[in-house]
Write a protein that holds these residues in place. Structure first.
Motif, mmCIF file in Angstrom:
data_model
loop_
_atom_site.group_PDB
_atom_site.id
_atom_site.type_symbol
_atom_site.label_atom_id
_atom_site.label_comp_id
_atom_site.label_asym_id
_atom_site.label_seq_id
_atom_site.Cartn_x
_atom_site.Cartn_y
_atom_site.Cartn_z
ATOM 1 N N GLY A 203 -194.419 -6.585 -18.843
ATOM 2 C CA GLY A 203 -195.516 -6.240 -18.204
ATOM 3 C C GLY A 203 -196.209 -7.282 -17.421
ATOM 4 O O GLY A 203 -197.208 -6.989 -16.805
ATOM 5 N N LEU A 204 -195.578 -8.269 -17.538
ATOM 6 C CA LEU A 204 -195.941 -9.497 -16.875
ATOM 7 C C LEU A 204 -195.345 -10.095 -15.749
ATOM 8 O O LEU A 204 -195.435 -10.509 -14.477
ATOM 9 C CB LEU A 204 -196.118 -10.434 -17.723
ATOM 10 C CG LEU A 204 -196.795 -12.129 -17.390
ATOM 11 C CD1 LEU A 204 -198.256 -11.636 -16.743
ATOM 12 C CD2 LEU A 204 -197.196 -12.964 -18.878
ATOM 13 N N HIS A 205 -193.942 -10.407 -15.852
ATOM 14 C CA HIS A 205 -193.056 -11.107 -15.125
ATOM 15 C C HIS A 205 -192.332 -9.910 -14.387
ATOM 16 O O HIS A 205 -192.275 -8.722 -14.732
ATOM 17 C CB HIS A 205 -191.960 -11.719 -15.900
ATOM 18 C CG HIS A 205 -192.489 -12.983 -16.793
ATOM 19 N ND1 HIS A 205 -192.845 -12.672 -18.147
ATOM 20 C CD2 HIS A 205 -193.176 -13.967 -16.459
ATOM 21 C CE1 HIS A 205 -193.172 -13.841 -18.611
ATOM 22 N NE2 HIS A 205 -193.535 -14.637 -17.419
ATOM 23 N N MET A 206 -191.835 -10.345 -13.119
ATOM 24 C CA MET A 206 -191.561 -9.281 -12.161
ATOM 25 C C MET A 206 -189.877 -8.972 -12.177
ATOM 26 O O MET A 206 -189.224 -9.947 -12.684
ATOM 27 C CB MET A 206 -191.778 -9.770 -10.637
ATOM 28 C CG MET A 206 -193.320 -9.758 -10.612
ATOM 29 S SD MET A 206 -193.758 -10.371 -8.916
ATOM 30 C CE MET A 206 -193.201 -11.956 -8.703
ATOM 31 N N VAL A 207 -189.542 -7.905 -11.543
ATOM 32 C CA VAL A 207 -188.155 -7.724 -11.389
ATOM 33 C C VAL A 207 -187.938 -7.875 -10.049
ATOM 34 O O VAL A 207 -188.982 -8.112 -9.184
ATOM 35 C CB VAL A 207 -187.672 -6.205 -11.744
ATOM 36 C CG1 VAL A 207 -187.917 -6.004 -13.298
ATOM 37 C CG2 VAL A 207 -188.776 -5.160 -10.951
ATOM 38 N N PRO A 208 -186.714 -7.811 -9.404
ATOM 39 C CA PRO A 208 -186.314 -8.042 -7.912
ATOM 40 C C PRO A 208 -187.159 -7.240 -6.945
ATOM 41 O O PRO A 208 -187.591 -7.856 -5.853
ATOM 42 C CB PRO A 208 -184.969 -7.676 -7.804
ATOM 43 C CG PRO A 208 -184.373 -8.151 -9.256
ATOM 44 C CD PRO A 208 -185.606 -7.716 -10.198
#
Length: 233
Positions: A203-208
């Motif tokens: 819930g913090l770091h992004m996907v492409p």
């Protein structure tokens, strides 16, 4: 405690310029030593081309592994180190900013500062200090600040993050070659909540898909400074 110490350092820097020697005399946070030493070793092995675009900041930059592919034809350097706050990049500017003589700096930081307890005013002060410190070694370098992103994991902190964004936006508008890129509006749904499909399970770091929004927002800004992506053959 670490965050408090670095925020105090940022305030002291704003009160008056410190020489690089004074910064060097301050004890660095030892847990960043492996990250910084790895950058320096990589620079010796494969020196980055000078006058490129330096991306610096916390884990959202560190995890941007497709950076070179996302900006084809633009000489990019990734110097993100996960968990870092704005004062950390400021402290190490003489090692991971100045040597590259970048023609443009793109920064994402402030997310962890707020999570560590920094106020909106403290985030602004820390960013101002970074700008001053970066320009000690690279006079007049343009700096682009990517706004703190709204995220699922830190939704409760969003009011402070948004306040920090607003303060940085207003200050940047008064400065020469300090740009604010607001990525928050495209990362929320119609109800103003972070879009789950843009994030990893934490819930913090992004996907492409999240980075794609950042790329779209940054390309026209980079182009204004003469950095235009080339079509992929």
């Amino acid at each position: 405690m670490k965050s408090l110490i670095w925020r105090v350092l940022a305030t002291l820097l704003l009160l008056g310029p410190l020489s690089s020697g004074a910064m060097a005399d301050s004890a660095p946070p030892s847990h960043w030593a492996p990250d910084i030493n790895a950058f320096v070793a990589a620079d010796r092995e494969h020196p980055p081309a000078p006058h490129g675009v330096l991306f610096i900041g916390s884990s959202s930059i560190q995890y941007w592994k497709s950076l070179a592919q996302d900006f084809p034809g633009i000489p990019v350097i990734n110097r993100g180190f996960g968990g870092s706050a704005l004062p950390d990049s400021t402290y190490y500017a003489d090692r991971i900013v100045w040597p590259y003589k970048p023609s443009l700096i793109v920064m994402y930081a402030g997310d962890n500062d707020v999570n560590d307890g920094a106020t909106a005013d403290q985030v602004l002060a820390s960013f101002q200090t970074f700008v001053a410190r970066a320009r000690e070694g690279v006079p007049g370098v343009p700096i682009v600040y990517i706004s703190i992103k709204p995220s699922i994991a830190r939704l409760k902190l969003w009011p402070t993050m948004k306040a920090a964004n607003d303060k940085i936006r207003d200050w940047a508008a008064t400065q020469k070659d300090v740009r604010f890129v607001d990525i928050a509006p495209v990362m929320v749904d119609a109800n103003g909540k972070p879009r789950p499909e843009l994030f990893r399970p934490d819930g913090l770091h992004m996907v492409p898909a999240g980075y794609a929004l950042w790329i779209a927002a940054l390309k026209p800004v980079l182009a204004q400074y003469g950095f235009v992506t080339k079509p992929v053959q």
